[in-house]
Design an enzyme around this catalytic site. Structure first.
Site, PDB file in Angstrom:
ATOM      1  N   LYS A  35      29.087   9.417  19.361  1.00  0.00           N
ATOM      2  CA  LYS A  35      28.056   9.368  18.324  1.00  0.00           C
ATOM      3  C   LYS A  35      28.379  10.360  17.200  1.00  0.00           C
ATOM      4  O   LYS A  35      28.299  10.038  16.016  1.00  0.00           O
ATOM      5  CB  LYS A  35      26.717   9.742  18.968  1.00  0.00           C
ATOM      6  CG  LYS A  35      25.497   9.346  18.191  1.00  0.00           C
ATOM      7  CD  LYS A  35      24.301   9.987  18.872  1.00  0.00           C
ATOM      8  CE  LYS A  35      23.095   9.126  18.883  1.00  0.00           C
ATOM      9  NZ  LYS A  35      21.949   9.804  19.505  1.00  0.00           N
ATOM     10  N   ASN A 211      -1.370  10.182  17.959  1.00  0.00           N
ATOM     11  CA  ASN A 211      -0.843   8.885  18.383  1.00  0.00           C
ATOM     12  C   ASN A 211      -1.861   8.101  19.212  1.00  0.00           C
ATOM     13  O   ASN A 211      -2.000   6.890  19.059  1.00  0.00           O
ATOM     14  CB  ASN A 211       0.461   9.070  19.182  1.00  0.00           C
ATOM     15  CG  ASN A 211       1.674   9.139  18.258  1.00  0.00           C
ATOM     16  OD1 ASN A 211       1.540   9.086  17.044  1.00  0.00           O
ATOM     17  ND2 ASN A 211       2.858   9.256  18.829  1.00  0.00           N
ATOM     18  N   CYS A 263       6.746   5.147  20.968  1.00  0.00           N
ATOM     19  CA  CYS A 263       5.798   6.276  20.941  1.00  0.00           C
ATOM     20  C   CYS A 263       4.416   5.961  21.509  1.00  0.00           C
ATOM     21  O   CYS A 263       3.994   6.609  22.474  1.00  0.00           O
ATOM     22  CB  CYS A 263       5.661   6.785  19.520  1.00  0.00           C
ATOM     23  SG  CYS A 263       7.252   7.199  18.800  1.00  0.00           S
ATOM     24  N   ARG A 331      12.104  -1.310  21.760  1.00  0.00           N
ATOM     25  CA  ARG A 331      11.385  -0.677  22.872  1.00  0.00           C
ATOM     26  C   ARG A 331       9.902  -1.090  22.890  1.00  0.00           C
ATOM     27  O   ARG A 331       9.210  -0.972  21.903  1.00  0.00           O
ATOM     28  CB  ARG A 331      11.512   0.848  22.801  1.00  0.00           C
ATOM     29  CG  ARG A 331      12.876   1.308  23.292  1.00  0.00           C
ATOM     30  CD  ARG A 331      13.057   2.777  23.128  1.00  0.00           C
ATOM     31  NE  ARG A 331      13.273   3.135  21.736  1.00  0.00           N
ATOM     32  CZ  ARG A 331      13.430   4.388  21.311  1.00  0.00           C
ATOM     33  NH1 ARG A 331      13.389   5.383  22.175  1.00  0.00           N
ATOM     34  NH2 ARG A 331      13.626   4.646  20.039  1.00  0.00           N
TER      35      ARG A 331
HETATM   36  C1  UGA Z   1       4.251   6.168  15.482  1.00  0.00           C
HETATM   37  C2  UGA Z   1       3.319   6.975  14.564  1.00  0.00           C
HETATM   38  O1  UGA Z   1       2.757   6.119  13.564  1.00  0.00           O
HETATM   39  C3  UGA Z   1       4.060   8.122  13.893  1.00  0.00           C
HETATM   40  O2  UGA Z   1       3.154   8.909  13.135  1.00  0.00           O
HETATM   41  C4  UGA Z   1       4.696   8.999  14.989  1.00  0.00           C
HETATM   42  O3  UGA Z   1       5.439  10.061  14.449  1.00  0.00           O
HETATM   43  C5  UGA Z   1       5.609   8.139  15.850  1.00  0.00           C
HETATM   44  O4  UGA Z   1       4.850   7.068  16.426  1.00  0.00           O
HETATM   45  C6  UGA Z   1       6.177   9.023  16.930  1.00  0.00           C
HETATM   46  O5  UGA Z   1       5.404   9.513  17.765  1.00  0.00           O
HETATM   47  O6  UGA Z   1       7.368   9.352  16.862  1.00  0.00           O
HETATM   48  P1  UGA Z   1       6.094   4.247  15.116  1.00  0.00           P
HETATM   49  O7  UGA Z   1       6.129   4.130  16.611  1.00  0.00           O
HETATM   50  O8  UGA Z   1       7.366   4.313  14.358  1.00  0.00           O
HETATM   51  O9  UGA Z   1       5.253   5.555  14.671  1.00  0.00           O
HETATM   52  O10 UGA Z   1       5.337   2.963  14.591  1.00  0.00           O
HETATM   53  P2  UGA Z   1       3.931   2.600  13.948  1.00  0.00           P
HETATM   54  O11 UGA Z   1       4.132   2.204  12.548  1.00  0.00           O
HETATM   55  O12 UGA Z   1       2.931   3.640  14.210  1.00  0.00           O
HETATM   56  O13 UGA Z   1       3.565   1.290  14.801  1.00  0.00           O
HETATM   57  C7  UGA Z   1       3.343   1.350  16.208  1.00  0.00           C
HETATM   58  C8  UGA Z   1       2.835   0.011  16.719  1.00  0.00           C
HETATM   59  O14 UGA Z   1       1.533  -0.253  16.225  1.00  0.00           O
HETATM   60  C9  UGA Z   1       3.684  -1.186  16.285  1.00  0.00           C
HETATM   61  O15 UGA Z   1       3.796  -2.098  17.351  1.00  0.00           O
HETATM   62  C10 UGA Z   1       2.901  -1.787  15.129  1.00  0.00           C
HETATM   63  O16 UGA Z   1       3.153  -3.139  14.919  1.00  0.00           O
HETATM   64  C11 UGA Z   1       1.487  -1.531  15.616  1.00  0.00           C
HETATM   65  N1  UGA Z   1       0.482  -1.515  14.523  1.00  0.00           N
HETATM   66  C12 UGA Z   1       0.481  -0.528  13.605  1.00  0.00           C
HETATM   67  C13 UGA Z   1      -0.483  -2.509  14.484  1.00  0.00           C
HETATM   68  O17 UGA Z   1      -0.502  -3.428  15.334  1.00  0.00           O
HETATM   69  N2  UGA Z   1      -1.439  -2.469  13.512  1.00  0.00           N
HETATM   70  C14 UGA Z   1      -1.459  -1.492  12.572  1.00  0.00           C
HETATM   71  O18 UGA Z   1      -2.375  -1.521  11.717  1.00  0.00           O
HETATM   72  C15 UGA Z   1      -0.473  -0.509  12.610  1.00  0.00           C
END
Ligand code: UGA
Length: 432
Positions: A35, A211, A263, A331
């Protein structure tokens, strides 16, 4: 400032590149030599818009470097960030801290001058105490401190989230560490980001609480969408109107498939596990986990119902399989439940994703990767828009599919249903 990021996964690589772009000298460390060699050549192991350019630019200007020599990286740095994974343990729901604790041991053997150790990995409350204990076995407490600095980066939007965070959380009671870390983040604070200094344990908990709360919002709106489907109301109207109340806020109120990613599922499980250890019942978060599991089952039933429960030999097309748009991450994506389920039921499945072929489906019968949208859609009885990629927002399905009658299941409500509904196309959305 001189920093090193231990672990060049999502958090370490994005934060390291962004810190170097702010003018710091950053060493990114990883034990995976392959990597590291690839990163030196500008080959980025993850899909994240804008990251490749950022890495290449800062590597060229010598502010960003890559190594697998962890001792040397720690020795050369004033601030050491721990950015390793904390996956769910195999046999229970708790976070596996083995990587964090083994890095703490290595750090303890390499501190010869003042250092601030900052934990950026998502860790259960009191983990910082454990890290401090390990290091203090070998090092005088006067020359090091352990702080917590959780990250709030979303995959696909990580660079923007780093540069314009709503808040920067630093957990430390050490005045010197607080001053130095505040100055590290000063370019972002001066652009308007709020800086919060709290206890180390407080910072650890803020991450999980955030989260878990976002996951709660999503599950809440997903359950309401079920009621909308029964009462012929539109969940989009409900989300917009609710979100305009500033006490509620409009973000993370988009109904869709079960939430996934690396997450929310992991962190909701871990916070419940931590609370159990402290004999505290987080009943709301437990319900959210259950609700999300139920959602997966509910959508499987919904797809079956659209196909009138005749699955065998039906051709199903998935547009997008990642857990959300702008990432290649699979994931806990709901597609990893749906595709195997319908493959076992005898359906013929084609999928297309802008990030390409997925190993996750290689062992399933009759699951094919299509290299473009038309190839995926052609001949389908049912087209499922699983991920909200921009590429899928204005498709002409009649041109893409030679089948006379077919259905479109828009799991992200990205299409205007009245435009799609034609005599020969049945449109289904979520909560509409
Ligand atoms: C999430 C958090 O949003 C971040 O702030 C955090 O830093 C990160 O986890 C982490 O702990 O590292 P992420 O997992 O990249 O970020 O993705 P999100 O955009 O939060 O989406 C998570 C899930 O929720 C996805 O499956 C998405 O489709 C779903 N989602 C999100 C919905 O179904 N509806 C929404 O309105 C928003």
């Amino acid at each position: 400032m001189k920093l090193c990021m231990i672990g060049t996964g999502y958090v370490g690589l994005v934060s390291g590149a962004c810190f170097s772009d702010l003018g710091n000298d950053v060493i990114c460390v990883d034990k995976d030599i392959d990597k590291i060699n690839k990163l030196k050549k500008g080959i980025i192991p993850i899909y994240e818009p804008g990251l490749e350019e950022l890495v290449k630019r800062n590597y060229k200007s010598n502010r960003l470097s890559f190594t697998s020599n962890i001792s040397e990286a720690i020795t050369k740095s004033n601030i050491v960030f721990i950015c390793v994974g904390t996956p769910t343990k195999k046999n229970n729901n708790s976070a596996d801290l083995s990587q964090v604790l083994s890095v703490a041991k290595i750090i303890s053997k390499n501190i010869k001058s003042q250092k601030i150790i900052v934990n950026k990995s998502t860790v259960p409350v009191t983990t910082g105490d454990k890290v401090e204990k390990i290091i203090s076995k070998k090092v005088n407490k006067k020359i090091f401190s352990v702080a917590s600095n959780p990250e709030f980066l979303r995959e696909g939007e990580a660079i923007n989230d780093f540069n314009y965070p709503d808040r920067i959380v630093i957990g430390t009671s050490n005045k010197r560490a607080n001053k130095i870390l505040k100055s590290l983040y000063s370019p972002l604070i001066s652009k308007g980001s709020k800086y919060i200094n709290t206890s180390r344990r407080g910072a650890e908990l803020i991450k999980y609480a955030s989260n878990a709360f976002l996951a709660t919002k999503i599950s809440f709106i997903n359950e309401l969408a079920n009621l909308c489907e029964k009462t012929n109301t539109n969940i989009e109207d409900i989300s917009i109107a609710m979100g305009l109340d500033k006490r509620i806020g409009g973000r993370f109120l988009r109904a869709g498939p079960a939430y996934g990613g690396s997450c929310f599922p992991k962190d909701t499980r871990a916070i419940v596990d931590t609370a159990n250890q402290f004999k505290t019942n987080l009943s709301i978060i437990k319900s959210v986990i259950k609700s999300n599991e139920n959602r997966s089952k509910l959508l499987l039933n919904r797809i079956s119902a659209i196909l009138k429960n005749r699955i065998k030999n039906k051709k199903i097309c998935f547009l997008g399989v990642t857990f959300k748009a702008n990432t290649d991450d699979m994931r806990e994506s709901s597609s990893t439940k749906m595709i195997p389920y319908f493959s076992k039921k005898g359906a013929k499945i084609t999928y297309y994703d802008p990030t390409g072929y997925k190993n996750e489906f290689k062992n399933f019968k009759n699951v094919y990767y299509a290299s473009n949208i038309k190839e995926a859609c052609n001949g389908a009885d049912l087209i499922i828009i699983h991920t909200e990629w921009n590429d899928f927002k204005s498709l002409n399905f009649e041109k893409l599919n030679n089948k006379k009658n077919f259905s479109v299941y828009d799991m992200r409500n990205i299409l205007q249903n009245e435009k799609i509904k034609k005599n020969n196309i049945k449109y289904f959305g979520i909560g509409r």
